[in-house]
Design an enzyme around this catalytic site. Structure first.
Site, PDB file in Angstrom:
ATOM      1  N   GLU A  82       0.798  -1.223   0.000  1.00  9.50           N
ATOM      2  CA  GLU A  82       0.000   0.000   0.000  1.00  9.50           C
ATOM      3  C   GLU A  82       0.832   1.275   0.000  1.00  9.50           C
ATOM      4  O   GLU A  82       0.422   2.296  -0.561  1.00  9.50           O
ATOM      5  CB  GLU A  82      -0.929   0.017   1.227  1.00  9.50           C
ATOM      6  CG  GLU A  82      -2.061  -0.997   1.185  1.00  9.50           C
ATOM      7  CD  GLU A  82      -3.191  -0.556   0.277  1.00  9.50           C
ATOM      8  OE1 GLU A  82      -3.065   0.499  -0.382  1.00  9.50           O
ATOM      9  OE2 GLU A  82      -4.201  -1.272   0.198  1.00  9.50           O
ATOM     10  N   SER A 343     -30.656 -27.523  52.139  1.00  5.54           N
ATOM     11  CA  SER A 343     -29.854 -28.017  53.273  1.00  5.54           C
ATOM     12  C   SER A 343     -28.407 -27.543  53.250  1.00  5.54           C
ATOM     13  O   SER A 343     -27.611 -28.002  54.075  1.00  5.54           O
ATOM     14  CB  SER A 343     -29.874 -29.553  53.276  1.00  5.54           C
ATOM     15  OG  SER A 343     -31.180 -30.039  53.483  1.00  5.54           O
TER      16      SER A 343
END
Length: 680
Positions: A82, A343
């Protein structure tokens, strides 16, 4: 030719600008766009792995990306393709501009562009097009201004964050996660070439829609990089065999509920680092999904894992699936839902009884019909077992013995101990009563794990936390070391679920009233795990017991956590390790002061000898007479089975020896009676 006006303008501009201060003033007066655009919020685990990401307010996946997060080879190839003079130019590459202009004049059309990466960043920041020369001139001016304000690394970072990759994907990290399901730290040559080509035309080259265009664009990038000698022929050959992605994958969504909580608590932050272990989290979410696949459609599940030494939460599964499109209400985080613990509070009550000197693990305690005013607790199965050891009462999870003990300790003290552990229990009535011991209280899974973490680390609480930066404060002791060890030792003797290893995991199960909640919580020397199953809306689930459906998940979770358990450790030196007979007299037997013991309706009743009788030792044994109840009887002598299958209402028991003795008669329906005698 109008379309070449850009190149002519640029050439004239640079010719005029050389040696003129006006050019500098023109660049310096450039109005810069917002540089700090919104990026996606990210939640990461303890190792930096992405757990979850969120789109920006405008629905874009835009993840911040710095150059050091990206494969260096990709950056090298990107710049080579690029903008090969990126590191040396000042925003505009005049040589590239001149080349592009010359090629356009020679060919009569635009053959190559002259845009630098900085110019592309300028276009992305302003979301401007590339077709008109006025727009190109603005990009040039902005690129020059950006180079004066930002470093090259920052400009590259902006490109890596904003480059478009199809649909609502922006930035290299969003691209690699969506197209390759990985971070961009390591990419193949073919992947790098594809990701270089895609931003040039992100919609027409989308591989899930136009695979031929995507492959052609990738191959053009590879060909030019080969021509420029940035890659070799071998790389080209290997890259050509790789397919482009066939679909766009979903972004990670691990620990979704916890991620939602932490991002809501600090919406201004874009990075959240958790103590979660992403690998373990994934395994437990899979376990939750697998477990629910064979359960009722309305059932949900929650699993929480913590290191009880440090307080770090390592996994948090709020449901079997983060979805509101099914009957499980998957969006509800059941680690935070207030439910009845069944419990699971019993170990705390017994531990407090140890510390108060009321009982010892070997103390004999009653399990027979009892009443506290109008409150008459029953065992879950409706069976009474007479007198038995405290350790056995806890392992069997009997209700009456623990209520006897809770009455002596006081419900308000039990509530205070829970709060000291770091839990935040809720009382439906606002007042603590004996029923809280059996689950008449509200608590979250996270709070229950917090409570068990305290027991696991010797009675000293640890504040559980899920964010790396948290700094837990030291907490005062709740239980003594010996009481905490005794509880772990008792729970470690619990039989495992069918098919699970007998590894002495200290664990307790619980089932709330009406089978609305099934629990299992367990710990070893380092970790504690809690599991909950039930319906989020609180509807009863007939037949759902913690021991049946939650305990197997608990054991599987520990197996996924580590190959073998860490031992709980030896008893502290002060721990009293003796049998019942060797205990001090007050600890040998426990009877609640406020309890009224009653005979069960239609239950057996000992008519001889009378309770409290003094008898002479007899070589031929002790005669016991019983009326009522359903034959056959079983009879315990001092907590041990003496005879069973008795079909007569009179029986001779072996002489138990001199001193105090207790005989418990249990009929075929589980109802019982008990007497205590003294034998000379």
């Amino acid at each position: 030719m109008r379309r070449y006006g850009l190149f002519i303008s640029v050439a004239l501009l640079f010719a005029f600008a050389a040696g003129h201060d006006a050019f500098d003033r023109w660049v310096d007066k450039t109005e810069l766009p917002a540089i700090a655009a919104e990026t996606s919020a990210e939640v990461r685990d303890r190792h930096g792995q992405l757990l979850r990401a969120y789109t920006t307010k405008d629905g874009i996946w835009r993840l911040g990306a710095s150059p050091n997060q990206v494969d260096p080879e990709f950056i090298k190839l990107l710049i080579a393709y690029e903008d090969k003079r990126f590191w040396s130019h000042q925003g505009v590459d005049t040589l590239a501009m001149a080349r592009a202009f010359g090629q356009a004049v020679w060919n009569g059309r635009a053959v190559s562009g002259g845009s630098t990466l900085t110019m592309q960043v300028a276009r992305l920041l302003e979301n401007s097009g590339t077709g008109r020369w006025q727009g190109k001139l603005r990009q040039i001016r902005l690129a020059l201004a950006l180079e004066r304000s930002l470093s090259k690394d920052r400009i590259l970072e902006l490109y890596l964050t904003h480059a478009p990759y199809g649909g609502n994907l922006e930035g290299i990290r969003a691209a690699t996660l969506a197209w390759y399901q990985k971070e961009p730290a390591r990419l193949t040559t073919a992947q790098a070439a594809f990701l270089i080509a895609l931003p040039q035309s992100p919609e027409t080259r989308r591989p899930d829609r136009n695979p031929e265009a995507a492959i052609a664009a990738r191959d053009r990038v590879l060909a030019r990089l080969l021509k420029q000698a940035y890659i070799g022929i071998d790389a080209i050959a290997g890259a050509g065999t790789e397919a482009v992605p066939a679909r766009k994958a979903a972004f990670p969504k691990l620990t979704a509920h916890l991620s939602d909580r932490v991002t809501r608590s600090a919406p201004e932050r874009t990075r959240h680092h958790l103590t979660i272990d992403g690998s373990l989290q994934g395994k437990l979410e899979a376990l939750a999904t697998h477990t629910m696949s064979s359960k009722q459609a309305q059932l949900s599940i929650a699993i929480l894992v913590a290191n009880h030494q440090s307080g770090e939460i390592l996994a948090s599964v709020g449901s079997a699936g983060y979805s509101n499109n099914d009957h499980r209400e998957g969006f509800v985080d059941m680690t935070q839902a207030v439910r009845s613990p069944g419990s699971t509070l019993k170990p705390l009550v017994y531990a407090m009884g140890f510390d108060d000197g009321l009982v010892h693990a070997e103390t004999m305690i009653d399990d027979r019909p009892v009443r506290f005013g109008t409150y008459a607790p029953q065992n879950f199965d409706g069976v009474f077992r007479g007198e038995l050891r405290v350790a056995e009462a806890l392992r069997l999870s009997l209700n009456i013995p623990v209520v006897l003990l809770a009455d002596q300790i006081g419900p308000s003290r039990i509530m205070a101990a829970m709060r000291k552990s770091g839990a935040q229990p809720r009382l439906p009535s606002g007042k603590a009563g004996l029923a809280m011991t059996l689950g008449g209280i509200g608590i979250t899974l996270e709070d229950l794990v917090q409570l068990y973490a305290m027991q696991a680390r010797g009675g000293v609480p640890v504040e559980l936390f899920s964010q790396i930066e948290a700094k837990p404060q030291p907490q005062p002791r709740v239980l003594s070391r010996s009481a905490a060890w005794q509880i772990g030792h008792i729970l470690g003797g619990m039989p495992p679920p069918a098919g699970m290893p007998r590894n002495r995991l200290a664990y307790k199960t619980g089932t709330s009233y009406g089978h609305r909640d099934a629990w299992a919580v367990g710990y070893d020397g380092t970790h504690v795990i809690g599991v909950w199953l039930g319906r989020p809306d609180g509807t009863p689930v007939p037949g759902a017991f913690g021991g049946d459906i939650a305990a197997p998940v608990l054991f599987e979770a520990f197996q996924l956590l580590k190959p073998r358990l860490d031992p709980l450790g030896p008893p502290p030196p002060e721990t009293l390790l003796v049998n019942t007979a060797a205990l001090p007299k007050p600890l040998q037997r426990f009877r609640g002061r406020n309890a009224v013991f009653t005979s069960a309706a239609d239950g057996p009743e000992v008519t001889f000898p009378p309770d409290g009788a003094r008898l002479s030792s007899a070589r031929e044994g002790i005669t016991v007479k019983v009326r009522n109840g359903t034959l056959p009887y079983s009879i315990l002598s001092n907590g041990r089975l003496a005879v069973t299958g008795v079909h007569h209402r009179e029986v001779v028991l072996p002489d138990p020896g001199k001193g105090a003795s207790t005989f418990t008669i249990i009929d075929a329906s589980g109802k019982s009676d008990r007497i205590s005698v003294w034998i000379d």
